[in-house]
Design a protein around this motif. Structure first.
Motif, PDB file in Angstrom:
ATOM      1  N   PRO A  84       0.835  -1.206   0.000  1.00  0.00           N
ATOM      2  CA  PRO A  84       0.000   0.000   0.000  1.00  0.00           C
ATOM      3  C   PRO A  84       0.869   1.255   0.000  1.00  0.00           C
ATOM      4  O   PRO A  84       2.083   1.163   0.117  1.00  0.00           O
ATOM      5  CB  PRO A  84      -0.767  -0.152   1.310  1.00  0.00           C
ATOM      6  N   SER A  85       0.262   2.421  -0.107  1.00  0.00           N
ATOM      7  CA  SER A  85       1.024   3.671  -0.032  1.00  0.00           C
ATOM      8  C   SER A  85       1.353   4.005   1.415  1.00  0.00           C
ATOM      9  O   SER A  85       2.335   4.706   1.685  1.00  0.00           O
ATOM     10  CB  SER A  85       0.241   4.814  -0.675  1.00  0.00           C
ATOM     11  N   SER A  86       0.550   3.510   2.330  1.00  0.00           N
ATOM     12  CA  SER A  86       0.834   3.672   3.753  1.00  0.00           C
ATOM     13  C   SER A  86       0.174   2.549   4.529  1.00  0.00           C
ATOM     14  O   SER A  86      -0.775   1.922   4.040  1.00  0.00           O
ATOM     15  CB  SER A  86       0.354   5.030   4.262  1.00  0.00           C
ATOM     16  N   LEU A  87       0.694   2.296   5.713  1.00  0.00           N
ATOM     17  CA  LEU A  87       0.090   1.303   6.595  1.00  0.00           C
ATOM     18  C   LEU A  87       0.433   1.643   8.033  1.00  0.00           C
ATOM     19  O   LEU A  87       1.468   2.268   8.299  1.00  0.00           O
ATOM     20  CB  LEU A  87       0.552  -0.111   6.224  1.00  0.00           C
ATOM     21  N   SER A  88      -0.446   1.227   8.913  1.00  0.00           N
ATOM     22  CA  SER A  88      -0.213   1.387  10.342  1.00  0.00           C
ATOM     23  C   SER A  88       0.000   0.013  10.954  1.00  0.00           C
ATOM     24  O   SER A  88      -0.770  -0.915  10.668  1.00  0.00           O
ATOM     25  CB  SER A  88      -1.408   2.076  11.007  1.00  0.00           C
ATOM     26  N   ALA A  89       1.007  -0.096  11.787  1.00  0.00           N
ATOM     27  CA  ALA A  89       1.328  -1.387  12.377  1.00  0.00           C
ATOM     28  C   ALA A  89       1.891  -1.196  13.777  1.00  0.00           C
ATOM     29  O   ALA A  89       2.272  -0.078  14.155  1.00  0.00           O
ATOM     30  CB  ALA A  89       2.328  -2.134  11.491  1.00  0.00           C
ATOM     31  N   SER A  90       1.943  -2.275  14.515  1.00  0.00           N
ATOM     32  CA  SER A  90       2.457  -2.248  15.880  1.00  0.00           C
ATOM     33  C   SER A  90       3.796  -2.970  15.952  1.00  0.00           C
ATOM     34  O   SER A  90       4.100  -3.826  15.101  1.00  0.00           O
ATOM     35  CB  SER A  90       1.467  -2.924  16.822  1.00  0.00           C
ATOM     36  N   VAL A  91       4.574  -2.615  16.957  1.00  0.00           N
ATOM     37  CA  VAL A  91       5.830  -3.337  17.200  1.00  0.00           C
ATOM     38  C   VAL A  91       5.527  -4.829  17.336  1.00  0.00           C
ATOM     39  O   VAL A  91       4.586  -5.213  18.032  1.00  0.00           O
ATOM     40  CB  VAL A  91       6.525  -2.791  18.458  1.00  0.00           C
ATOM     41  N   GLY A  92       6.295  -5.625  16.629  1.00  0.00           N
ATOM     42  CA  GLY A  92       6.103  -7.069  16.651  1.00  0.00           C
ATOM     43  C   GLY A  92       5.295  -7.600  15.485  1.00  0.00           C
ATOM     44  O   GLY A  92       5.280  -8.813  15.243  1.00  0.00           O
ATOM     45  N   ASP A  93       4.603  -6.719  14.757  1.00  0.00           N
ATOM     46  CA  ASP A  93       3.794  -7.157  13.613  1.00  0.00           C
ATOM     47  C   ASP A  93       4.686  -7.616  12.462  1.00  0.00           C
ATOM     48  O   ASP A  93       5.811  -7.164  12.287  1.00  0.00           O
ATOM     49  CB  ASP A  93       2.913  -6.018  13.109  1.00  0.00           C
ATOM     50  N   ARG A  94       4.131  -8.498  11.651  1.00  0.00           N
ATOM     51  CA  ARG A  94       4.743  -8.878  10.379  1.00  0.00           C
ATOM     52  C   ARG A  94       4.176  -7.948   9.309  1.00  0.00           C
ATOM     53  O   ARG A  94       2.961  -7.769   9.228  1.00  0.00           O
ATOM     54  CB  ARG A  94       4.419 -10.326  10.042  1.00  0.00           C
ATOM     55  N   VAL A  95       5.058  -7.351   8.527  1.00  0.00           N
ATOM     56  CA  VAL A  95       4.637  -6.358   7.535  1.00  0.00           C
ATOM     57  C   VAL A  95       5.108  -6.804   6.155  1.00  0.00           C
ATOM     58  O   VAL A  95       6.258  -7.245   5.983  1.00  0.00           O
ATOM     59  CB  VAL A  95       5.233  -4.967   7.872  1.00  0.00           C
ATOM     60  N   THR A  96       4.220  -6.653   5.179  1.00  0.00           N
ATOM     61  CA  THR A  96       4.545  -7.006   3.800  1.00  0.00           C
ATOM     62  C   THR A  96       4.232  -5.830   2.889  1.00  0.00           C
ATOM     63  O   THR A  96       3.143  -5.255   2.958  1.00  0.00           O
ATOM     64  CB  THR A  96       3.749  -8.238   3.344  1.00  0.00           C
ATOM     65  N   ILE A  97       5.196  -5.474   2.053  1.00  0.00           N
ATOM     66  CA  ILE A  97       5.043  -4.378   1.086  1.00  0.00           C
ATOM     67  C   ILE A  97       5.267  -4.957  -0.302  1.00  0.00           C
ATOM     68  O   ILE A  97       6.221  -5.716  -0.523  1.00  0.00           O
ATOM     69  CB  ILE A  97       6.061  -3.259   1.375  1.00  0.00           C
ATOM     70  N   SER A  98       4.406  -4.583  -1.233  1.00  0.00           N
ATOM     71  CA  SER A  98       4.488  -5.104  -2.599  1.00  0.00           C
ATOM     72  C   SER A  98       5.002  -4.046  -3.564  1.00  0.00           C
ATOM     73  O   SER A  98       4.789  -2.847  -3.380  1.00  0.00           O
ATOM     74  CB  SER A  98       3.119  -5.599  -3.045  1.00  0.00           C
ATOM     75  N   CYS A  99       5.645  -4.521  -4.606  1.00  0.00           N
ATOM     76  CA  CYS A  99       6.173  -3.655  -5.656  1.00  0.00           C
ATOM     77  C   CYS A  99       5.995  -4.374  -6.988  1.00  0.00           C
ATOM     78  O   CYS A  99       6.365  -5.544  -7.119  1.00  0.00           O
ATOM     79  CB  CYS A  99       7.650  -3.356  -5.384  1.00  0.00           C
ATOM     80  N   ARG A 100       5.402  -3.684  -7.942  1.00  0.00           N
ATOM     81  CA  ARG A 100       5.166  -4.281  -9.249  1.00  0.00           C
ATOM     82  C   ARG A 100       5.830  -3.441 -10.329  1.00  0.00           C
ATOM     83  O   ARG A 100       5.688  -2.213 -10.340  1.00  0.00           O
ATOM     84  CB  ARG A 100       3.680  -4.414  -9.507  1.00  0.00           C
ATOM     85  N   ALA A 101       6.536  -4.089 -11.240  1.00  0.00           N
ATOM     86  CA  ALA A 101       7.183  -3.405 -12.355  1.00  0.00           C
ATOM     87  C   ALA A 101       6.298  -3.472 -13.594  1.00  0.00           C
ATOM     88  O   ALA A 101       5.590  -4.459 -13.811  1.00  0.00           O
ATOM     89  CB  ALA A 101       8.535  -4.039 -12.647  1.00  0.00           C
TER      90      ALA A 101
END
Lengths: 124, 107
Positions: free
Chosen positions: B8-25
């Motif tokens: 996403p363009s932004s996300l809110s998360a907490s310490v300890g969370d697993r975070v995934t960011i995508s990128c497409r060419a």
């Protein structure tokens, strides 16, 4: 350890030329495995790749499409530095500018050594 | 030019969370994909190059995957110093374009 130290005017008037210089230590601007790159960052555009120069028996230059022919990068092997010139500056060129070394020694190029950044404001 | 689209363009998360960011060419780029972390007031920092190679000195909680057109940056367990903006960049062909960034902030 590669270090880049950059400098230049922090305020440029519209229509004038923006110029920045970056001194390199710990590497050679004529290195055949590096590319010397300018990046800028602004809140509206995020990180923007502006252009690069690199030496592979001769000097090569690549420029970003957004600069539309206004940009020039000049390497200086005697001083081991490289410079950026952006002509006909507009307020949209206001940004933090970074000089960066790209390591191209492997299969891919990546930006691994950054200057400290220079805030350039284009305003009358 | 190759267009890089992050989500996403932004996300809110907490310490300890697993975070995934995508990128497409917008076209196939093999594994010529790099990830950077940018904290306000600092120079960006290289995290991952070649889609999945961890830069020396970077924490192993960061990992990258993907090839050709679809790539992912994963933070296995978010720490306080990870709140920043993350960018992907292709180095397949000049100009070496960046994505628009993903800002990770505290929930």
């Amino acid at each position: 350890q590669v270090q880049l130290q950059q400098w230049g005017p922090g305020l440029v008037k519209p229509s004038q030329t923006l110029s920045l210089t970056c001194a390199v230590s710990g590497s050679d601007v004529a290195s055949r495995t590096a590319a010397w790159t300018w990046i800028r960052q602004s809140p509206s555009r995020g990180l923007e790749w502006l252009g690069r120069t690199y030496y592979r028996s001769t000097w090569y230059y690549d420029y970003g499409t957004s600069m539309k022919g206004r940009m020039t990068i000049i390497p200086d092997t005697a001083r081991n530095q490289f410079s950026l010139y952006v002509s006909s500056a507009t307020p949209e060129d206001t940004a933090v500018y970074y000089c960066v070394r790209a390591d191209c020694s492997g299969l891919v190029c990546y930006l691994d050594s950054w200057g400290q950044g220079s805030l350039v404001t284009v305003s009358s | 030019d190759i267009q890089m689209t992050q989500s996403p363009s932004s996300l809110s998360a907490s310490v300890g969370d697993r975070v995934t960011i995508s990128c497409r060419a917008s076209q196939r780029i093999g594994t010529h994909l790099n990830w950077y972390q940018h904290e306000a007031g600092k120079a960006p920092k290289l995290l991952i190059y070649g889609a999945s190679t961890l830069q020396s000195g970077v924490s192993s909680r960061f990992s990258g995957s993907g090839s050709e057109t679809d790539f992912t940056l994963t933070i296995s367990s978010l720490e306080a110093e990870d709140f920043a903006t993350f960018y992907c960049q292709q180095s397949f062909s000049a100009p070496h374009t960046f994505g628009r960034g993903t800002k990770v902030d505290i929930k």
